[in-house]
Every structure is written in structure tokens, then in C-alpha cells.
Design a protein around this motif. Sequence first.
Motif, PDB file in Angstrom:
ATOM      1  N   ALA A   1       0.830  -1.208   0.000  1.00 22.22           N
ATOM      2  CA  ALA A   1       0.000   0.000   0.000  1.00 22.22           C
ATOM      3  C   ALA A   1       0.861   1.253   0.000  1.00 22.22           C
ATOM      4  O   ALA A   1       0.534   2.253  -0.652  1.00 22.22           O
ATOM      5  CB  ALA A   1      -0.929  -0.005   1.218  1.00 22.22           C
ATOM      6  N   LEU A   2       1.966   1.192   0.698  1.00 18.56           N
ATOM      7  CA  LEU A   2       2.897   2.320   0.690  1.00 18.56           C
ATOM      8  C   LEU A   2       3.541   2.479  -0.680  1.00 18.56           C
ATOM      9  O   LEU A   2       3.693   3.597  -1.179  1.00 18.56           O
ATOM     10  CB  LEU A   2       3.967   2.116   1.762  1.00 18.56           C
ATOM     11  N   LEU A   3       3.903   1.362  -1.295  1.00 20.26           N
ATOM     12  CA  LEU A   3       4.501   1.433  -2.629  1.00 20.26           C
ATOM     13  C   LEU A   3       3.493   1.926  -3.655  1.00 20.26           C
ATOM     14  O   LEU A   3       3.857   2.614  -4.609  1.00 20.26           O
ATOM     15  CB  LEU A   3       5.044   0.063  -3.036  1.00 20.26           C
ATOM     16  N   GLN A   4       2.230   1.595  -3.477  1.00 22.13           N
ATOM     17  CA  GLN A   4       1.204   2.102  -4.389  1.00 22.13           C
ATOM     18  C   GLN A   4       1.118   3.619  -4.304  1.00 22.13           C
ATOM     19  O   GLN A   4       0.924   4.304  -5.311  1.00 22.13           O
ATOM     20  CB  GLN A   4      -0.158   1.493  -4.065  1.00 22.13           C
ATOM     21  N   CYS A   5       1.285   4.146  -3.108  1.00 20.49           N
ATOM     22  CA  CYS A   5       1.303   5.594  -2.920  1.00 20.49           C
ATOM     23  C   CYS A   5       2.440   6.219  -3.718  1.00 20.49           C
ATOM     24  O   CYS A   5       2.267   7.240  -4.389  1.00 20.49           O
ATOM     25  CB  CYS A   5       1.447   5.903  -1.430  1.00 20.49           C
ATOM     26  N   VAL A   6       3.611   5.585  -3.680  1.00 19.44           N
ATOM     27  CA  VAL A   6       4.772   6.083  -4.424  1.00 19.44           C
ATOM     28  C   VAL A   6       4.541   5.959  -5.925  1.00 19.44           C
ATOM     29  O   VAL A   6       4.872   6.853  -6.703  1.00 19.44           O
ATOM     30  CB  VAL A   6       6.041   5.311  -4.006  1.00 19.44           C
ATOM     31  N   ALA A   7       3.945   4.836  -6.347  1.00 21.73           N
ATOM     32  CA  ALA A   7       3.712   4.587  -7.775  1.00 21.73           C
ATOM     33  C   ALA A   7       2.722   5.573  -8.381  1.00 21.73           C
ATOM     34  O   ALA A   7       2.797   5.880  -9.579  1.00 21.73           O
ATOM     35  CB  ALA A   7       3.206   3.155  -7.976  1.00 21.73           C
TER      36      ALA A   7
END
Length: 275
Positions: free
Chosen positions: A67-73
Motif C-alpha cells: 500500500a505504501l509502494l502504491q502511494c509512491v507509484a
Amino acid sequence: MPSSISPRQLGLLVWQKREIFQDLAPLLWNSYGTIAALLQEIVSIYPALSPPTLSPAASNRVCNALALLQCVASHPDTRILFLNAHIPLYLYPFLNTTSKTRPFEYLRLTSLGVIGALVKVDDTEVISFLLQTEIIPLCLRTMEMGSELSKTVATFIVQKILLDDIGLQYICATAERFFAVGSVLANMVVSLAEQPSTRLLKHIIRCYLRLSDNPRACGALRTCLPEMLRDGTFNNCLRDDAATRRWLQQLLHNVSGGNLVASIQAGGLDHMMAN
């Protein structure tokens, strides 16, 4: 990342505060050790993928890291940095799993969410990167065996790839690629006749419509487009979705020069559009 905050807690915090904390992605990317810690969380469960021994707790922990990586993506300031670091490749082992247990399904769905965030904004650079990877066969695998929601997200990703000229050209460049995509879409149409899903059917029809923009693919669709899309099978399913009804009529027009459109009107589709 402060040691007092676990990835799970941080993931929950992201979802709760993502609308008001617009600069979270740059903060995550530029904070020393944060991305490395998230990737470490991801690779730590690789051994549990085969044989499939992933626990619900481990799946939940990694899904929050994702979920954190989705924020970055999804952030415009970090999206290309995310790609240049080849971070999507860390998610592909999750998409390559076949277990239908809930921990694996959540893992696939959340991983697809990260890729979906990348393609949601029209960006040829993103599509070019993904086409250099195994994203198409991985999405097709999910479209064949995932849950309805996972199938929907995977089909959305394929749709967004097709909507880019580079993506359409790539998939239609060889008969093998075209028929790999076409056969999976056709099988999904057959399944939807038994268990309808308007949101999934919408993405399938949009994929077919985009394929029909390619002359060679359009010619092939004249013989391999599922009959259920031609004969009014989904009229009731699409009764309240005017946009998808228009896409379907345009698809039939593209494929048959208007003959099928005229024939399907007797089944009620045209009457529905007039209401």
C-alpha cells in the motif's frame, strides 16, 4: 522508518491519511532506508510462495507495505523514479502464484493495485517499461484464475496498455500475442454469461473495442469475437451502463460494418440505448 512503527501500522496510516497528506510519496521515497525496508518486507515472504505456506498475518503485513509502494507509484514526482528502480519487478512473483487461498488472493490483488496505479495516468513511458517485462502474461494468468476483483483490476491494466498506441502495436504485432489476449477475453465472456459482472464486462468490451482499432486484429475479431457479445446475451447486464452499451455497439460496427448492430437491435440493445 522509525523502529516504533511497523509496516502494518504505517500501511494503515497511509490509507487513513492519504487524502490529506499529498506529499507522503516523496517523503517515503526520500526518507533514508524506507524503500529498502519495504522491499525487505516483500522479499522476506518469497520462500512462502512455493510451496504455498503464506500465513494471513504475513500476507497482511506485506499488503500494507505494498500500500505504501502504491502511494509512491501513483505520485507524479515519484512514479518515474519508482520505474527506474525497477520496483514493480519485486511484485511479479506474487502475480505468478496460483493458490486461491485468501492470503494469496489479497497479495495478488494488492500487487495489481500497485501496477494499476502506474497505468491509471496515461504515460507512454510507463507502458514502455511494462511491455519490457512479463506484465501481459501475468495479467492474463490472473484474468484466468483470480477472484472477480482481481480479474477486474488485471483486465483494467491490459485495457490501459491497449489504449496506448505502443501497447496496441505490441499486442497486435504477432498472432501469438493477439490470440493469447483474445482467448483469455473470450473465456471470460463465457464465464460472465453464467456469473455476470457489469464492471468486469465493461473492461472486457473496452479491450475488444481497442483491439478493433487495429486493422489486422479487427479482421481476426470477425471470426473470433464471442457470439455472446453479438446476440444480446448481456443486454440485461448492461441495461444501466450507457457508456458500455455504446462501446459494444461501436465494437460490433467496427467488426461487421454495421450488420451485427442492425441484427442485435431486435434483441433490445438499441431500444435500451433510446431509453
